[in-house]
Design a protein around this motif. Structure first.
Motif, PDB file in Angstrom:
ATOM      1  N   ILE A  24       0.843  -1.193   0.000  1.00 50.69           N
ATOM      2  CA  ILE A  24       0.000   0.000   0.000  1.00 50.69           C
ATOM      3  C   ILE A  24       0.878   1.243   0.000  1.00 50.69           C
ATOM      4  N   ASN A  25       0.579   2.161  -0.908  1.00 49.63           N
ATOM      5  CA  ASN A  25       1.358   3.393  -1.049  1.00 49.63           C
ATOM      6  C   ASN A  25       0.795   4.467  -0.127  1.00 49.63           C
ATOM      7  N   MET A  26       1.557   4.828   0.893  1.00 47.24           N
ATOM      8  CA  MET A  26       1.248   5.979   1.740  1.00 47.24           C
ATOM      9  C   MET A  26       2.473   6.868   1.861  1.00 47.24           C
ATOM     10  N   GLY A  27       3.262   6.900   0.787  1.00 49.43           N
ATOM     11  CA  GLY A  27       4.472   7.693   0.835  1.00 49.43           C
ATOM     12  C   GLY A  27       4.715   8.594  -0.348  1.00 49.43           C
ATOM     13  N   CYS A  28       3.999   8.387  -1.457  1.00 45.45           N
ATOM     14  CA  CYS A  28       4.258   9.196  -2.640  1.00 45.45           C
ATOM     15  C   CYS A  28       4.042  10.675  -2.330  1.00 45.45           C
ATOM     16  N   PRO A  29       5.019  11.549  -2.649  1.00 47.03           N
ATOM     17  CA  PRO A  29       4.890  12.962  -2.309  1.00 47.03           C
ATOM     18  C   PRO A  29       4.403  13.855  -3.435  1.00 47.03           C
ATOM     19  N   VAL A  30       4.241  13.329  -4.658  1.00 46.36           N
ATOM     20  CA  VAL A  30       3.984  14.219  -5.781  1.00 46.36           C
ATOM     21  C   VAL A  30       2.560  14.753  -5.755  1.00 46.36           C
ATOM     22  N   LYS A  31       2.366  15.928  -6.332  1.00 40.37           N
ATOM     23  CA  LYS A  31       1.103  16.658  -6.209  1.00 40.37           C
ATOM     24  C   LYS A  31      -0.080  15.893  -6.776  1.00 40.37           C
ATOM     25  N   LYS A  32       0.083  15.273  -7.938  1.00 42.38           N
ATOM     26  CA  LYS A  32      -1.079  14.665  -8.583  1.00 42.38           C
ATOM     27  C   LYS A  32      -1.613  13.471  -7.796  1.00 42.38           C
ATOM     28  N   VAL A  33      -0.774  12.888  -6.934  1.00 44.94           N
ATOM     29  CA  VAL A  33      -1.236  11.820  -6.056  1.00 44.94           C
ATOM     30  C   VAL A  33      -1.791  12.406  -4.765  1.00 44.94           C
ATOM     31  N   CYS A  34      -1.043  13.323  -4.151  1.00 44.34           N
ATOM     32  CA  CYS A  34      -1.492  13.919  -2.883  1.00 44.34           C
ATOM     33  C   CYS A  34      -2.771  14.741  -3.045  1.00 44.34           C
ATOM     34  N   ASN A  35      -2.958  15.344  -4.207  1.00 44.02           N
ATOM     35  CA  ASN A  35      -4.172  16.135  -4.428  1.00 44.02           C
ATOM     36  C   ASN A  35      -5.429  15.267  -4.424  1.00 44.02           C
ATOM     37  N   THR A  74       1.915  -5.253   2.817  1.00 48.26           N
ATOM     38  CA  THR A  74       2.984  -4.401   3.323  1.00 48.26           C
ATOM     39  C   THR A  74       2.597  -2.942   3.133  1.00 48.26           C
ATOM     40  N   LEU A  75       3.323  -2.066   3.817  1.00 48.90           N
ATOM     41  CA  LEU A  75       3.034  -0.631   3.746  1.00 48.90           C
ATOM     42  C   LEU A  75       4.305   0.129   3.446  1.00 48.90           C
ATOM     43  N   LYS A  76       4.210   1.091   2.526  1.00 51.99           N
ATOM     44  CA  LYS A  76       5.309   1.987   2.174  1.00 51.99           C
ATOM     45  C   LYS A  76       4.914   3.394   2.588  1.00 51.99           C
ATOM     46  N   THR A  77       5.753   4.060   3.391  1.00 52.04           N
ATOM     47  CA  THR A  77       5.352   5.355   3.921  1.00 52.04           C
ATOM     48  C   THR A  77       6.554   6.243   4.172  1.00 52.04           C
ATOM     49  N   ARG A  78       6.294   7.404   4.762  1.00 48.18           N
ATOM     50  CA  ARG A  78       7.338   8.379   5.113  1.00 48.18           C
ATOM     51  C   ARG A  78       7.281   8.685   6.605  1.00 48.18           C
ATOM     52  N   LEU A  79       8.141   9.584   7.050  1.00 47.75           N
ATOM     53  CA  LEU A  79       8.194   9.941   8.466  1.00 47.75           C
ATOM     54  C   LEU A  79       6.937  10.680   8.912  1.00 47.75           C
ATOM     55  N   GLY A  80       6.273  11.316   7.986  1.00 45.39           N
ATOM     56  CA  GLY A  80       5.076  12.087   8.282  1.00 45.39           C
ATOM     57  C   GLY A  80       4.778  12.989   7.107  1.00 45.39           C
TER      58      GLY A  80
END
Length: 345
Positions: A96-107, A137-143
């Motif tokens: 599961i993607n919970m780390g992508c930072p790009v605008k078109k995904v976060c928007n 599994t999970l893919k993420t960032r620090l916050g």
């Protein structure tokens, strides 16, 4: 290193990168010693499943097990459905993607934007884990934002939901890919949960790989950008971790043969038109920093057929061999935002 019931041959993992970690690239990295690889991101939007791009991303034919498919979205029900769809098409692990930072995904409130809503994070993880009988599994960032890092809470949520392994990139969404990855919080997460933790971010050499493993105590490391045009980095890291020795850079003849083989796989996978165009960035990464590479790339970009492109590439490397050129690694391939929309995290 295990993910659920699946033993990995080592603890070196290819990071998911949209536009990069297609089936040909994943299989190539595995041949060079990667113990595992995660697919490009696939949207949970069911209306996209008939599109050629989605069908290719869900094509795992011939790939070494275990096969991991990454999904992205913000609706728990749709993500659960997407997980079932990919398992039906051969995925043995869902990421599961919970780390992508790009605008078109976060928007779309997907990717790292989800870190702003921990209740929704929990609902998504529980829904996907319940939906399939394979490891998730999970893919993420620090916050999401600096000063508001919530990875410790997210990690606990993931463990309680039944997530089989957690990959953490040492930056926040606010950081994007700027500055240096931070590993201290990854180390704290590793000490606080029982599931495997995978460290990611700025791992671009065998020495850095060993350092990150030591600093974080992680069970595995994930390499993304540094493998672009350099799939043998997994061979180099594995050798260094096992023997403490730095392998010499590959000879130009090996690079030529690897690249030409990679091109053949891309052409077969994508066809004439798309294969020629998708191959361009890979050729640019393989040739970065080599003698005359700027001039070569400009002429290569003008090639409109796979045959012309492959011949131009072969002729360029044959010219390097005539000159006695040796491969050098002064620079790691630069980040291209649109090549990492699935989270080279």
């Amino acid at each position: 290193m295990h993910i659920g019931p699946y033993p990995l041959v080592n603890n070196l993992i290819v990071a998911p990168m949209a536009g990069v970690t297609d089936r040909p690239f994943r299989m190539l990295c595995k041949r060079f010693g990667a113990g595992h690889a995660v697919s490009e991101m696939m949207t949970a939007d069911s209306s996209m499943r008939s599109h050629q791009k989605t069908l290719r991303r869900a094509n795992f034919e011939g790939e070494l097990a275990p096969v991991s498919a990454q999904i992205a979205g913000s609706d728990p029900g749709l993500l659960a459905e997407a997980a079932r769809y990919n398992v039906a098409h051969g995925a043995q692990i869902i990421d599961i993607n919970m780390g992508c930072p790009v605008k078109k995904v976060c928007n779309k409130l997907a990717g790292s934007a989800l870190l702003q809503n921990e209740d929704l994070v929990a609902k998504i993880l529980h829904a996907v884990v319940r939906a399939v009988d394979v490891p998730v599994t999970l893919k993420t960032r620090l916050g999401f934002a600096n000063g508001e890092e919530n990875i410790m809470r997210v990690a606990k949520i993931a463990e309680e939901a039944g997530i089989a392994a957690l990959a953490i990139h040492g930056r926040t969404r606010e950081d994007m890919y700027l500055g240096n990855a931070r590993y201290a919080l990854i180390a704290q997460v590793k000490q606080s949960i029982q599931i495997p933790v995978i460290a990611n971010g700025d791992i671009d050499s065998p020495q850095k790989a060993a350092l990150v493993l030591k600093e974080t105590g992680a069970d595995a490391i994930m390499i993304g950008r540094a493998a672009q045009g350099r799939p043998w980095i997994f061979r180099e890291i594995a050798h260094y971790l096992a023997r403490g020795e730095v392998l010499p850079a590959p000879e130009v003849v090996e690079v030529r043969d690897v690249l030409l083989g990679h091109l053949d796989d891309l052409y077969a996978f994508y066809g004439e038109y798309s294969g020629c165009r998708i191959a361009r960035k890979h050729i640019a990464w393989y040739t970065k920093g080599l003698r005359g590479s700027n001039e070569f790339r400009q002429s290569m970009y003008a090639q409109e057929s796979t045959l012309g492109q492959a011949n131009a590439t072969r002729n360029y490397f044959d010219g390097l061999l005539t000159l006695g050129e040796r491969l050098q690694y002064e620079d790691v391939p630069e980040q291209k935002e649109n090549h990492n929309e699935s989270g080279d995290l």
